[in-house]
Scaffold this motif. Structure first.
Motif, PDB file in Angstrom:
ATOM      1  N   ILE A  18       0.852  -1.184   0.000  1.00 23.01           N
ATOM      2  CA  ILE A  18       0.000   0.000   0.000  1.00 23.01           C
ATOM      3  C   ILE A  18       0.893   1.241   0.000  1.00 23.01           C
ATOM      4  CG2 ILE A  18      -1.768   1.295   1.249  1.00 23.01           C
ATOM      5  CD1 ILE A  18      -2.708  -1.348   2.425  1.00 23.01           C
ATOM      6  N   ALA A  44      -1.737   6.855  -0.373  1.00 27.88           N
ATOM      7  CA  ALA A  44      -3.028   6.295  -0.761  1.00 27.88           C
ATOM      8  C   ALA A  44      -4.145   7.048  -0.059  1.00 27.88           C
ATOM      9  CB  ALA A  44      -3.094   4.813  -0.425  1.00 27.88           C
ATOM     10  N   LYS A  98      -9.138   0.134   0.658  1.00 23.53           N
ATOM     11  CA  LYS A  98      -9.808  -0.320  -0.571  1.00 23.53           C
ATOM     12  C   LYS A  98      -9.108  -1.551  -1.143  1.00 23.53           C
ATOM     13  CE  LYS A  98      -7.315   2.592  -3.881  1.00 23.53           C
ATOM     14  NZ  LYS A  98      -7.459   3.642  -4.915  1.00 23.53           N
ATOM     15  N   PHE A 104      -7.073  -3.149  -3.595  1.00 22.75           N
ATOM     16  CA  PHE A 104      -6.106  -2.807  -4.643  1.00 22.75           C
ATOM     17  C   PHE A 104      -6.038  -3.881  -5.729  1.00 22.75           C
ATOM     18  CE2 PHE A 104      -4.814  -0.108  -1.172  1.00 22.75           C
ATOM     19  CZ  PHE A 104      -4.450   1.067  -1.793  1.00 22.75           C
ATOM     20  N   GLU A 125      -8.811  -3.110  -8.068  1.00 20.57           N
ATOM     21  CA  GLU A 125      -8.480  -1.907  -8.818  1.00 20.57           C
ATOM     22  C   GLU A 125      -7.577  -2.216 -10.003  1.00 20.57           C
ATOM     23  OE1 GLU A 125      -6.632   2.564  -7.981  1.00 20.57           O
ATOM     24  OE2 GLU A 125      -6.251   0.914  -6.592  1.00 20.57           O
ATOM     25  N   ARG A 126      -6.595  -3.116  -9.806  1.00 17.15           N
ATOM     26  CA  ARG A 126      -5.719  -3.496 -10.915  1.00 17.15           C
ATOM     27  C   ARG A 126      -6.486  -4.231 -12.010  1.00 17.15           C
ATOM     28  NH1 ARG A 126       0.119  -5.556  -8.513  1.00 17.15           N
ATOM     29  NH2 ARG A 126       0.799  -3.524  -7.663  1.00 17.15           N
TER      30      ARG A 126
END
Length: 325
Positions: free
Chosen positions: A136, A140, A145, A147, A150-151
């Motif tokens: 992280i 951020a 959240k 991650f 998100e990727r």
């Protein structure tokens, strides 16, 4: 069998185009064309190879090769020349800015698995969506959240963006524009304005949208006044993957039997239609018809006899009852 000589003499000089490996024999064929063709073809081939080995030779590893000269004959193409494609938006920008395309390696070393993997595509190396641990960052906004998700979402966005760019490039080549999304036309990736679509094209788009569900449109509700979809084409039927060998052997024998008997059956029918029935069959048919008529007459007489007998019994029975009274 003794080896034949490689020296070949021709009365009329042939036309030899080594660039196309073309050999034209100009000597006329005398007599029967089928005689001596094999020997003639051998001599022409030998003469062609003799001219090839007169060229400059070069050894590559264990093979000896020659460089063919420029062709003198223009042979016709099977298909027309492909049209020059219009450059994409990036190609135009790169040409203006003088950016040259750098060729990247197809393999890249993956630090996690210590293996060489493809740079792009399936099981590519250094795929950050496959990381089991993500650090992280300090800046951020929301450290709680997901991650990993998100990727994955960013990867989907990149794929969608590339697909949209590809469709725009195709639309630019086809002199059309991409309006709201993928086209329902046969030209994949080219958008068509909804106002320009015909009734059949709109119907085709609706059917495709309905069949895109998990149940293939089985539980999709229709609109008010919408006509049922008329499926076109034949539904293919396939045999089971696992079947007894005896059944397969029997089917193969049936197919072979039909193939063998098909031509013979047609010939027999044609011959029978031309010649007509044989004399013996005609006589049998006439006798059979006469017997059938006799049998039919005798059957009528027999029925009449039984009817008369029944009527006489009824009369006698009525007369007896009248006497008793």
């Amino acid at each position: 069998m003794a080896d034949k000589s490689i020296a070949v003499e021709k009365n009329i000089d042939p036309i030899i185009d080594l660039g196309n490996l073309l050999f034209i024999d100009r000597e006329p064929i005398l007599g029967d064309a089928s005689e001596g063709l094999e020997e003639r073809a051998r001599k022409n081939t030998q003469l062609l190879f003799n001219n090839i080995w007169q060229l400059e030779q070069k050894r590559v590893e264990e093979a000896i090769i020659v460089k063919l000269p420029t062709a003198t004959y223009r042979l016709p193409r099977e298909k027309r020349l492909p049209e020059k494609k219009e450059p994409t938006k990036w190609e135009k920008y790169a040409a203006e800015k003088g950016i040259k395309k750098r060729k990247k390696d197809k393999k890249v070393f993956d630090e996690a698995t210590k293996e060489w993997k493809p740079t792009y595509g399936y099981r590519r190396g250094n795929d950050n969506t496959k990381d089991w641990l993500i650090e992280i960052p300090d800046n951020a906004e929301d450290p709680n959240k997901d991650f990993f998700a998100e990727r994955r979402e960013k990867k989907k966005e990149r794929v969608a963006k590339n697909e949209m760019q590809r469709m725009k490039n195709l639309a630019r080549q086809m002199k059309t524009t991409v309006k709201t999304g993928p086209s329902t036309e046969k030209m994949i990736g080219v958008g068509v304005d909804a106002k320009d679509k015909t009734k059949q094209q709109v119907r085709f788009a609706v059917d495709r949208a309905k069949l895109a569900t998990a149940s293939a449109g089985k539980f999709q509700d229709g609109l008010k006044g919408e006509k049922a979809n008329i499926k076109t084409g034949k539904k293919r039927k396939f045999e089971a993957n696992e079947a007894p060998v005896s059944g397969e052997k029997e089917r193969a024998l049936q197919i072979l039997q039909r193939m063998k008997s098909k031509k013979a059956k047609i010939v027999e029918e044609k011959a029978a239609a031309i010649a007509g029935p044989p004399k013996e069959q005609k006589e049998k048919k006439e006798k059979k018809g006469a017997k059938g008529q006799t049998r039919q007459k005798s059957q009528i007489h027999r029925q009449q006899w039984f009817k008369n007998k029944v009527d006489s019994k009824k009369k006698n029975h009525g007369a007896k009852k009248g006497g008793k009274k």
